[in-house]
Design a protein around this motif. Structure first.
Motif, PDB file in Angstrom:
ATOM      1  N   TRP A   1       0.784  -1.223   0.000  1.00 48.43           N
ATOM      2  CA  TRP A   1       0.000   0.000   0.000  1.00 48.43           C
ATOM      3  C   TRP A   1       0.817   1.274   0.000  1.00 48.43           C
ATOM      4  O   TRP A   1       1.901   1.351   0.563  1.00 48.43           O
ATOM      5  N   ASP A   2       0.205   2.296  -0.607  1.00 46.06           N
ATOM      6  CA  ASP A   2       0.748   3.644  -0.515  1.00 46.06           C
ATOM      7  C   ASP A   2       0.491   4.198   0.877  1.00 46.06           C
ATOM      8  O   ASP A   2      -0.294   3.647   1.652  1.00 46.06           O
ATOM      9  N   GLU A   3       1.123   5.338   1.154  1.00 42.65           N
ATOM     10  CA  GLU A   3       0.993   5.902   2.496  1.00 42.65           C
ATOM     11  C   GLU A   3      -0.108   6.966   2.595  1.00 42.65           C
ATOM     12  O   GLU A   3      -0.388   7.462   3.667  1.00 42.65           O
ATOM     13  N   ASP A   4      -0.713   7.328   1.485  1.00 48.04           N
ATOM     14  CA  ASP A   4      -1.671   8.437   1.523  1.00 48.04           C
ATOM     15  C   ASP A   4      -3.109   7.938   1.391  1.00 48.04           C
ATOM     16  O   ASP A   4      -3.883   8.422   0.580  1.00 48.04           O
ATOM     17  N   LEU A   5      -3.441   6.945   2.217  1.00 53.35           N
ATOM     18  CA  LEU A   5      -4.768   6.354   2.133  1.00 53.35           C
ATOM     19  C   LEU A   5      -5.528   6.580   3.425  1.00 53.35           C
ATOM     20  O   LEU A   5      -4.954   6.531   4.514  1.00 53.35           O
ATOM     21  N   GLY A   6      -6.823   6.836   3.288  1.00 50.63           N
ATOM     22  CA  GLY A   6      -7.681   7.004   4.460  1.00 50.63           C
ATOM     23  C   GLY A   6      -8.458   5.719   4.704  1.00 50.63           C
ATOM     24  O   GLY A   6      -9.093   5.191   3.798  1.00 50.63           O
ATOM     25  N   VAL A   7      -8.402   5.230   5.940  1.00 55.13           N
ATOM     26  CA  VAL A   7      -8.964   3.903   6.203  1.00 55.13           C
ATOM     27  C   VAL A   7     -10.127   3.929   7.189  1.00 55.13           C
ATOM     28  O   VAL A   7     -10.441   2.913   7.813  1.00 55.13           O
ATOM     29  N   ALA A   8     -10.780   5.068   7.301  1.00 57.15           N
ATOM     30  CA  ALA A   8     -11.881   5.182   8.264  1.00 57.15           C
ATOM     31  C   ALA A   8     -12.964   4.136   8.014  1.00 57.15           C
ATOM     32  O   ALA A   8     -13.615   3.678   8.949  1.00 57.15           O
ATOM     33  N   HIS A   9     -13.154   3.760   6.767  1.00 56.97           N
ATOM     34  CA  HIS A   9     -14.207   2.789   6.450  1.00 56.97           C
ATOM     35  C   HIS A   9     -13.627   1.472   5.955  1.00 56.97           C
ATOM     36  O   HIS A   9     -14.189   0.816   5.096  1.00 56.97           O
ATOM     37  N   PHE A  10     -12.497   1.156   6.506  1.00 57.50           N
ATOM     38  CA  PHE A  10     -11.842  -0.063   6.034  1.00 57.50           C
ATOM     39  C   PHE A  10     -11.492  -0.966   7.205  1.00 57.50           C
ATOM     40  O   PHE A  10     -10.921  -0.525   8.199  1.00 57.50           O
ATOM     41  N   ASN A  11     -11.850  -2.224   7.072  1.00 58.74           N
ATOM     42  CA  ASN A  11     -11.476  -3.217   8.062  1.00 58.74           C
ATOM     43  C   ASN A  11     -10.805  -4.382   7.332  1.00 58.74           C
ATOM     44  O   ASN A  11     -11.433  -5.054   6.519  1.00 58.74           O
ATOM     45  N   PRO A  12      -9.520  -4.604   7.590  1.00 56.57           N
ATOM     46  CA  PRO A  12      -8.784  -5.602   6.794  1.00 56.57           C
ATOM     47  C   PRO A  12      -9.316  -7.022   6.953  1.00 56.57           C
ATOM     48  O   PRO A  12      -9.271  -7.798   5.987  1.00 56.57           O
ATOM     49  N   GLN A  13      -9.784  -7.370   8.140  1.00 55.75           N
ATOM     50  CA  GLN A  13     -10.296  -8.740   8.304  1.00 55.75           C
ATOM     51  C   GLN A  13     -11.575  -8.959   7.512  1.00 55.75           C
ATOM     52  O   GLN A  13     -11.749  -9.979   6.847  1.00 55.75           O
ATOM     53  N   ARG A  14     -12.458  -7.965   7.590  1.00 50.78           N
ATOM     54  CA  ARG A  14     -13.688  -8.086   6.788  1.00 50.78           C
ATOM     55  C   ARG A  14     -13.344  -8.094   5.304  1.00 50.78           C
ATOM     56  O   ARG A  14     -13.915  -8.840   4.516  1.00 50.78           O
ATOM     57  N   TYR A  15     -12.383  -7.255   4.965  1.00 50.19           N
ATOM     58  CA  TYR A  15     -11.951  -7.192   3.571  1.00 50.19           C
ATOM     59  C   TYR A  15     -11.481  -8.562   3.089  1.00 50.19           C
ATOM     60  O   TYR A  15     -11.897  -9.047   2.032  1.00 50.19           O
ATOM     61  N   LEU A  16     -10.642  -9.199   3.888  1.00 47.18           N
ATOM     62  CA  LEU A  16     -10.099 -10.493   3.474  1.00 47.18           C
ATOM     63  C   LEU A  16     -11.177 -11.572   3.414  1.00 47.18           C
ATOM     64  O   LEU A  16     -11.122 -12.459   2.569  1.00 47.18           O
ATOM     65  N   SER A  17     -12.158 -11.459   4.303  1.00 47.35           N
ATOM     66  CA  SER A  17     -13.205 -12.484   4.230  1.00 47.35           C
ATOM     67  C   SER A  17     -14.027 -12.319   2.947  1.00 47.35           C
ATOM     68  O   SER A  17     -14.428 -13.310   2.331  1.00 47.35           O
TER      69      SER A  17
ATOM     70  N   VAL B   1     -12.601  -5.255  -7.315  1.00 46.86           N
ATOM     71  CA  VAL B   1     -12.573  -4.119  -6.401  1.00 46.86           C
ATOM     72  C   VAL B   1     -13.642  -4.340  -5.328  1.00 46.86           C
ATOM     73  O   VAL B   1     -14.785  -4.659  -5.645  1.00 46.86           O
ATOM     74  N   VAL B   2     -13.251  -4.187  -4.069  1.00 45.60           N
ATOM     75  CA  VAL B   2     -14.171  -4.438  -2.960  1.00 45.60           C
ATOM     76  C   VAL B   2     -14.846  -3.126  -2.553  1.00 45.60           C
ATOM     77  O   VAL B   2     -14.189  -2.214  -2.046  1.00 45.60           O
ATOM     78  N   ASP B   3     -16.145  -3.041  -2.773  1.00 49.34           N
ATOM     79  CA  ASP B   3     -16.882  -1.817  -2.456  1.00 49.34           C
ATOM     80  C   ASP B   3     -17.253  -1.723  -0.982  1.00 49.34           C
ATOM     81  O   ASP B   3     -17.344  -0.636  -0.420  1.00 49.34           O
ATOM     82  N   ALA B   4     -17.496  -2.875  -0.374  1.00 45.97           N
ATOM     83  CA  ALA B   4     -17.980  -2.884   1.001  1.00 45.97           C
ATOM     84  C   ALA B   4     -16.935  -2.358   1.981  1.00 45.97           C
ATOM     85  O   ALA B   4     -17.279  -1.784   3.021  1.00 45.97           O
ATOM     86  N   GLU B   5     -15.671  -2.561   1.666  1.00 47.75           N
ATOM     87  CA  GLU B   5     -14.586  -2.011   2.489  1.00 47.75           C
ATOM     88  C   GLU B   5     -13.815  -1.063   1.588  1.00 47.75           C
ATOM     89  O   GLU B   5     -13.135  -1.496   0.666  1.00 47.75           O
ATOM     90  N   TYR B   6     -13.927   0.235   1.861  1.00 51.16           N
ATOM     91  CA  TYR B   6     -13.348   1.185   0.913  1.00 51.16           C
ATOM     92  C   TYR B   6     -12.424   2.184   1.595  1.00 51.16           C
ATOM     93  O   TYR B   6     -12.395   2.296   2.823  1.00 51.16           O
ATOM     94  N   ILE B   7     -11.672   2.874   0.798  1.00 52.62           N
ATOM     95  CA  ILE B   7     -10.662   3.798   1.323  1.00 52.62           C
ATOM     96  C   ILE B   7     -10.771   5.158   0.638  1.00 52.62           C
ATOM     97  O   ILE B   7     -11.438   5.303  -0.394  1.00 52.62           O
ATOM     98  N   PHE B   8     -10.096   6.120   1.235  1.00 54.54           N
ATOM     99  CA  PHE B   8      -9.923   7.422   0.598  1.00 54.54           C
ATOM    100  C   PHE B   8      -8.511   7.482   0.045  1.00 54.54           C
ATOM    101  O   PHE B   8      -7.577   6.994   0.663  1.00 54.54           O
ATOM    102  N   HIS B   9      -8.391   8.083  -1.084  1.00 56.80           N
ATOM    103  CA  HIS B   9      -7.059   8.259  -1.653  1.00 56.80           C
ATOM    104  C   HIS B   9      -6.750   9.742  -1.685  1.00 56.80           C
ATOM    105  O   HIS B   9      -7.418  10.506  -2.366  1.00 56.80           O
ATOM    106  N   TYR B  10      -5.736  10.163  -0.916  1.00 52.05           N
ATOM    107  CA  TYR B  10      -5.470  11.595  -0.798  1.00 52.05           C
ATOM    108  C   TYR B  10      -4.645  12.137  -1.953  1.00 52.05           C
ATOM    109  O   TYR B  10      -4.552  13.341  -2.135  1.00 52.05           O
TER     110      TYR B  10
END
Ligand SMILES: *[C@@H]1O[C@H](CO)[C@@H](O)[C@H](O)[C@H]1NC(C)=O
Ligand SMILES: *[C@@H]1O[C@H](CO)[C@@H](O)[C@H](O)[C@H]1NC(C)=O
Ligand SMILES: *[C@@H]1O[C@H](CO)[C@@H](O)[C@H](O)[C@H]1NC(C)=O
Ligand SMILES: *[C@@H]1O[C@H](CO)[C@@H](O)[C@H](O)[C@H]1NC(C)=O
Ligand SMILES: *[C@@H]1O[C@H](CO)[C@@H](O)[C@H](O)[C@H]1NC(C)=O
Ligand SMILES: *[C@@H]1O[C@H](CO)[C@@H](O)[C@H](O)[C@H]1NC(C)=O
Length: 371
Positions: free
Chosen positions: A205-221, A328-337
């Motif tokens: 991953w890049d360093e300029d990502l917003g993860v307020a709506h992201f959960n890696p475990q849910r993402y992986l499932s 592309v996973v819509d349910a777990e999403y990020i912000f790209h700054y």
């Protein structure tokens, strides 16, 4: 002495003698029987012994045959024996070859502490190229990745390693510091597939990502459920500029694999089979399965700086149909700054504003000279 006396003595003697002989014969009979039994027992012992010895011998013979067969096998197919051995390790016995490694730290004095949590637990890896200027963002990302499920590896492109100490996760992270190098340079050098073979998924991953709506475990499932070998979280379109429609988040979907476009030189519909319509993700937040990474690593050229164009080639590593295994996973999403730092993939991709298909499907050299 008269005749009758002599007679009685004779009779008595005869009686005694006969008693003796009869008794003797009887005893002899008994003795013989006993002796016979002994003999039989003895013979049986000898027979049992022989059977035992024969069985032993047969075992020994079978063993010998097996050994000879093994030797013949080894002798006739030396290449077969070495087939699974890495180049250069042919001289080593199979049993002592360790082909892969991992990034886990080892406790120097307490072996029991080596594995955190369940030793059978599948770990994944988060690798980011970072600069100290982005430490707040990076901290937020790493906090989302719990250490019992994720190993964190940071590539410091600004040489600053000490100033991260304020974060509790810092001492468990793997730090690699080399000046002025990008994520791809680090990934090629330090994420060799044999080194990261133990990790189920690799987040590069890049360093300029917003993860307020992201959960890696849910993402992986979700990724596992959908069978995505190469994926990325969707990009929020409300706050951040999305460069490629394929990565834009669809609020009502869990995942999507293609984009639709009915204007311009490239049209994308349900029948499209190639990027940019389907089969690729961007390079700012890709997530690779173990086998997809093993493949993708080979595509990273040693002088690759920003991975321009690599995104569209990922389909080669989809472990099957890129239209199905890349998404592309819509349910777990990020912000790209979209910050412009070394740790960030430049979004001015080779296909930006030019969505013509690559002329050739062969792998091209991606480095862009005018960088
Ligand atoms: C049993 O074997 C022993 C030695 O092998 C031998 O001396 C003996 O005679 C054998 N007994 C019989 C009953 O064959
Ligand atoms: C069986 O083998 C043992 C030792 O190998 C030997 O002492 C014994 O005499 C053998 N018995 C027979 C019946 O061959
Ligand atoms: C079988 O092999 C073992 C060890 O190789 C040996 O000690 C034993 O005497 C052998 N037995 C026979 C019956 O040859
Ligand atoms: C044959 O090769 C196997 C596997 O490399 C090894 O374990 C075995 O000891 C070898 N056998 C012989 C008889 O050399
Ligand atoms: C890294 O880049 C900076 C800024 O471009 C430059 O000042 C510095 O000399 C570079 N350092 C190395 C080791 O290349
Ligand atoms: C896209 O690239 C092709 C071939 O490199 C070129 O002919 C075309 O003009 C480009 N289009 C745009 C919009 O840049």
């Amino acid at each position: 002495m008269n005749r009758s006396c002599l007679c009685s003595i004779l009779v008595t003697t005869a009686l005694i003698c006969s008693a003796y002989f009869i008794g003797n014969a009887y005893i002899d009979e008994e003795l013989k029987e006993k002796l016979l039994r002994w003999e039989i027992t003895d013979k049986m012992h000898n027979v049992t012994n022989k059977i035992q010895n024969t069985t032993d011998e047969m075992h020994n013979v079978t063993d010998k045959i097996q050994k000879v067969a093994d030797k013949m096998q080894n002798a006739t197919s030396p290449t077969c024996e070495n087939l699974n051995k890495p180049l250069g390790s042919e001289a080593l016995p199979q049993g002592i070859i360790v082909k892969t490694s991992n990034l886990e730290t080892q406790h120097l004095w307490d072996y029991r502490q080596d594995k955190k949590g369940n030793p059978n637990r599948a770990m994944s890896l988060l690798a980011m190229a970072v600069g100290i200027k982005q430490k707040e963002l990076v901290n937020k990302v790493i906090q989302k990745f719990p250490s019992r499920d994720f190993v964190v590896m940071l590539f410091h492109y600004d040489g600053v390693v000490e100033d991260w100490k304020q974060y509790p996760w810092n001492e468990h992270a793997i730090h690699v510091s080399v000046m002025n190098q990008t994520k791809w340079w680090f990934a090629k050098r330090f994420l060799h597939p044999d080194i990261v073979a133990e990790y189920e998924y690799i987040f590069l991953w890049d360093e300029d990502l917003g993860v307020a709506h992201f959960n890696p475990q849910r993402y992986l499932s979700i990724v596992k459920e959908e069978g995505l070998e190469i994926s990325q979280p969707a990009l929020d379109t409300t706050k951040t500029k999305v460069h490629y429609p394929i990565t834009a988040r669809h609020n009502n979907l869990k995942v999507h694999r293609r984009m639709y476009k009915d204007k311009g030189s490239v049209r994308c519909d349900d029948h499209s089979t190639d990027p940019p319509c389907v089969g690729w993700v961007e390079m700012m937040a890709p997530v690779f399965s173990r086998s997809a990474w093993r493949c993708s690593w080979y595509m990273i050229q040693n002088d690759l700086i920003h991975a321009w164009g690599l995104d569209k080639q990922l389909g080669y590593c989809a472990q099957g149909d890129r239209k199905i295994n890349v998404g592309v996973v819509d349910a777990e999403y990020i912000f790209h700054y979209g910050l412009t730092t070394l740790g960030v993939v430049k979004t001015a991709s080779s296909s930006s504003g030019n969505e013509t298909k690559p002329k050739s499907r062969t792998l091209v050299k991606w480095i862009i000279e005018q960088e």
